[in-house]
Design a protein around this motif. Sequence first.
Motif, PDB file in Angstrom:
ATOM      1  N   ARG A   1      -5.643 -53.969 -59.193  1.00 18.01           N
ATOM      2  CA  ARG A   1      -4.631 -52.981 -59.727  1.00 18.01           C
ATOM      3  C   ARG A   1      -3.304 -53.719 -60.535  1.00 18.01           C
ATOM      4  N   ASN A   2      -3.101 -54.690 -59.501  1.00 15.69           N
ATOM      5  CA  ASN A   2      -1.740 -55.237 -59.751  1.00 15.69           C
ATOM      6  C   ASN A   2      -1.772 -56.708 -60.100  1.00 15.69           C
ATOM      7  N   ALA A   3      -3.063 -57.395 -60.034  1.00 22.39           N
ATOM      8  CA  ALA A   3      -3.177 -58.781 -60.295  1.00 22.39           C
ATOM      9  C   ALA A   3      -2.362 -59.180 -61.537  1.00 22.39           C
ATOM     10  N   PHE A   4      -2.504 -58.515 -62.868  1.00 22.97           N
ATOM     11  CA  PHE A   4      -2.013 -59.028 -63.937  1.00 22.97           C
ATOM     12  C   PHE A   4      -0.439 -58.672 -64.277  1.00 22.97           C
ATOM     13  N   LEU A   5       0.019 -57.689 -63.368  1.00 19.92           N
ATOM     14  CA  LEU A   5       1.472 -57.426 -63.356  1.00 19.92           C
ATOM     15  C   LEU A   5       2.333 -58.883 -63.376  1.00 19.92           C
ATOM     16  N   SER A   6       3.449 -58.696 -63.935  1.00 16.09           N
ATOM     17  CA  SER A   6       4.445 -59.974 -63.984  1.00 16.09           C
ATOM     18  C   SER A   6       5.390 -59.788 -62.708  1.00 16.09           C
ATOM     19  N   LEU A   7       5.323 -60.844 -61.868  1.00 14.31           N
ATOM     20  CA  LEU A   7       5.993 -60.970 -60.522  1.00 14.31           C
ATOM     21  C   LEU A   7       7.530 -60.518 -61.057  1.00 14.31           C
ATOM     22  N   GLU A   8       7.991 -60.934 -62.027  1.00 11.47           N
ATOM     23  CA  GLU A   8       9.499 -60.777 -62.327  1.00 11.47           C
ATOM     24  C   GLU A   8       9.901 -59.228 -62.653  1.00 11.47           C
ATOM     25  N   LYS A   9       8.836 -58.521 -62.902  1.00  9.24           N
ATOM     26  CA  LYS A   9       8.984 -57.011 -63.034  1.00  9.24           C
ATOM     27  C   LYS A   9       8.885 -56.483 -61.449  1.00  9.24           C
ATOM     28  N   LEU A  10       8.571 -56.890 -60.577  1.00  9.07           N
ATOM     29  CA  LEU A  10       8.440 -56.396 -59.257  1.00  9.07           C
ATOM     30  C   LEU A  10       9.579 -56.802 -58.432  1.00  9.07           C
ATOM     31  N   GLN A  11      10.295 -56.114 -57.611  1.00 13.65           N
ATOM     32  CA  GLN A  11      11.307 -56.508 -56.912  1.00 13.65           C
ATOM     33  C   GLN A  11      11.042 -56.245 -55.355  1.00 13.65           C
ATOM     34  N   CYS A  12      11.475 -57.112 -54.443  1.00 11.20           N
ATOM     35  CA  CYS A  12      11.243 -57.204 -53.045  1.00 11.20           C
ATOM     36  C   CYS A  12      12.115 -56.326 -52.565  1.00 11.20           C
ATOM     37  N   ILE A  13      11.648 -55.215 -51.562  1.00 11.02           N
ATOM     38  CA  ILE A  13      12.315 -54.310 -50.968  1.00 11.02           C
ATOM     39  C   ILE A  13      13.455 -54.834 -50.061  1.00 11.02           C
ATOM     40  N   LYS A  14      13.437 -55.746 -49.880  1.00 13.00           N
ATOM     41  CA  LYS A  14      14.311 -56.530 -48.706  1.00 13.00           C
ATOM     42  C   LYS A  14      15.120 -57.544 -49.574  1.00 13.00           C
ATOM     43  N   LYS A  15      14.964 -57.926 -50.674  1.00 16.51           N
ATOM     44  CA  LYS A  15      15.682 -58.943 -51.643  1.00 16.51           C
ATOM     45  C   LYS A  15      15.506 -60.306 -51.017  1.00 16.51           C
ATOM     46  N   LYS A  16      14.437 -60.572 -50.102  1.00 13.90           N
ATOM     47  CA  LYS A  16      14.177 -61.680 -49.500  1.00 13.90           C
ATOM     48  C   LYS A  16      12.950 -62.643 -49.922  1.00 13.90           C
ATOM     49  N   ASN A  17      11.981 -62.066 -50.512  1.00 13.51           N
ATOM     50  CA  ASN A  17      10.872 -62.523 -50.916  1.00 13.51           C
ATOM     51  C   ASN A  17       9.980 -62.993 -49.713  1.00 13.51           C
ATOM     52  N   SER A  18      10.116 -62.403 -48.582  1.00 16.88           N
ATOM     53  CA  SER A  18       9.503 -62.873 -47.418  1.00 16.88           C
ATOM     54  C   SER A  18       8.996 -61.831 -46.385  1.00 16.88           C
TER      55      SER A  18
ATOM     56  N   GLU B   1       7.009 -58.965 -44.440  1.00 23.31           N
ATOM     57  CA  GLU B   1       5.715 -59.374 -43.329  1.00 23.31           C
ATOM     58  C   GLU B   1       4.681 -58.254 -44.119  1.00 23.31           C
ATOM     59  N   ILE B   2       3.521 -58.941 -44.192  1.00 28.99           N
ATOM     60  CA  ILE B   2       2.341 -57.839 -44.687  1.00 28.99           C
ATOM     61  C   ILE B   2       1.210 -57.633 -43.770  1.00 28.99           C
ATOM     62  N   ARG B   3       1.371 -56.448 -43.111  1.00 25.14           N
ATOM     63  CA  ARG B   3       0.383 -56.396 -41.943  1.00 25.14           C
ATOM     64  C   ARG B   3      -0.355 -54.950 -42.256  1.00 25.14           C
ATOM     65  N   PHE B   4      -1.561 -54.731 -41.900  1.00 24.14           N
ATOM     66  CA  PHE B   4      -2.449 -53.451 -41.897  1.00 24.14           C
ATOM     67  C   PHE B   4      -1.897 -52.492 -41.440  1.00 24.14           C
ATOM     68  N   ASP B   5      -1.061 -52.489 -40.108  1.00 21.72           N
ATOM     69  CA  ASP B   5      -0.347 -51.478 -39.561  1.00 21.72           C
ATOM     70  C   ASP B   5       0.985 -51.187 -39.924  1.00 21.72           C
ATOM     71  N   LEU B   6       1.230 -51.547 -41.083  1.00 29.16           N
ATOM     72  CA  LEU B   6       2.691 -51.148 -41.479  1.00 29.16           C
ATOM     73  C   LEU B   6       2.529 -50.146 -42.654  1.00 29.16           C
ATOM     74  N   LYS B   7       3.354 -49.021 -42.221  1.00 25.63           N
ATOM     75  CA  LYS B   7       3.106 -47.938 -43.475  1.00 25.63           C
ATOM     76  C   LYS B   7       3.510 -48.459 -44.791  1.00 25.63           C
ATOM     77  N   SER B   8       4.683 -48.921 -44.962  1.00 27.20           N
ATOM     78  CA  SER B   8       5.282 -49.370 -46.213  1.00 27.20           C
ATOM     79  C   SER B   8       5.258 -50.954 -46.445  1.00 27.20           C
ATOM     80  N   LYS B   9       4.515 -51.318 -47.399  1.00 25.42           N
ATOM     81  CA  LYS B   9       4.396 -52.653 -47.902  1.00 25.42           C
ATOM     82  C   LYS B   9       5.071 -53.146 -49.003  1.00 25.42           C
ATOM     83  N   CYS B  10       5.683 -54.249 -49.171  1.00 23.16           N
ATOM     84  CA  CYS B  10       6.495 -54.581 -50.195  1.00 23.16           C
ATOM     85  C   CYS B  10       5.290 -54.926 -51.230  1.00 23.16           C
ATOM     86  N   GLN B  11       5.255 -54.503 -52.323  1.00 25.17           N
ATOM     87  CA  GLN B  11       4.339 -54.844 -53.633  1.00 25.17           C
ATOM     88  C   GLN B  11       4.652 -56.330 -53.872  1.00 25.17           C
TER      89      GLN B  11
END
Length: 379
Positions: free
Chosen positions: A49-66, A68-78
């Motif tokens: 769904r998102n591979a062709f989206l521009s990264l500049e238009k997506l914002q990190c939810i913690k503003k750090k661009n780092s 953690e992406i894990r399967f057991d986390l409910k909310s994942k930063c896009q």
Amino acid sequence: MNNKNKKEIIREVKRPRRNDLLCVVCQGSASCHNFGQISCHSCKEFFRRNAFLSLEKLQCIKKKNSCEIRFDLKSKCQRCRLIKCFQSGMSTDHLLTYQKKIYKQKRIEENRLMKINSIRNNLSILNDNDQICLTNISNNYQLSIDSILSASSMISFDSTIIERLSLKTLTDIDKYAAMKLINFIRLIPEFDLLKEEDRIILVKSNLILLLVLRELLLFDYKKQIIYDDNINITNQFEKDKFAHCFKSLCILFYGYEEIEFYLSNLSFIINIIDDNDPLIIQLLMIILLFQKGISINNEYLWSLIDEKTIFHIHFKYIELLFRYLIHRYSFSKAIFKILNIVQSIFKIQLSAKRYQEIVQMKNDNHLINPLLKSLLEIK
């Protein structure tokens, strides 16, 4: 331990089981490779769904661009999740852009239309053999009508003596119609090529259906009467008189409700076929003659000798009817009419079956002529 067992153990060690695969993005359970890397279903669909989206238009939810992406986390930063997909080796090589999707859908639709047009062109052209066949069907049906005297020439009706007539008189009218139909069937070239046993079975099993179809050609929807096919009677008053007397006789022996039910079935069939072209009904007669499965006497049809040939004859006339409908109307309207005809066949079967059941229940059915007794299975 022999070499064969060693190889099997090494193969099992080297090849991870599907249950042991982990998604390279979220470390969740994975089952296969997607877009170049082992990934779970969730990350696969996220990347799709998102591979062709521009990264500049997506914002990190913690503003750090780092994040953690894990399967057991409910909310994942896009943003972080998409970055990790690319960093893990997932590729867009097998993904279609929006423009490519539109182009692909357009090509699929163009190919679909080409196939439809190809079918339409192949079916809609009535070749010379088709034209000859249709002309012969029409001419042969008229010959069969002229070959035997009509019921109105042999039986005289008078409204004052209707009650003195018998069931035998009523079924004698159907006898003349059946004899004409048998003559029509004999003029079908393919029928003449079948073994005698198969010819007898087809006639005995399906002729009652054809009798119902024949009455569609003679049925007056507005007056709710069935005319005789006597070409020698030109006076309309005489035609109406015989038709009304025949209806009165039917009501006398079969009952008012049964006759109203039968005529309503004829009206229904006329309405859904929506055509006064007798050739359509004549073609349908031939189709039902070679049909296996809708007869009112189906048990006979299981003993056919040459079922394959009969099936091919049946299919040939179905195709001919379809091409004729396309020739007369259009491809889409022909499909609509075929569907209506299929619907009407069940009404024809119902009418024929009910006619057989009513006559079988009559106490004086032993007086009926041998031809009708055979067709209606009266012992």
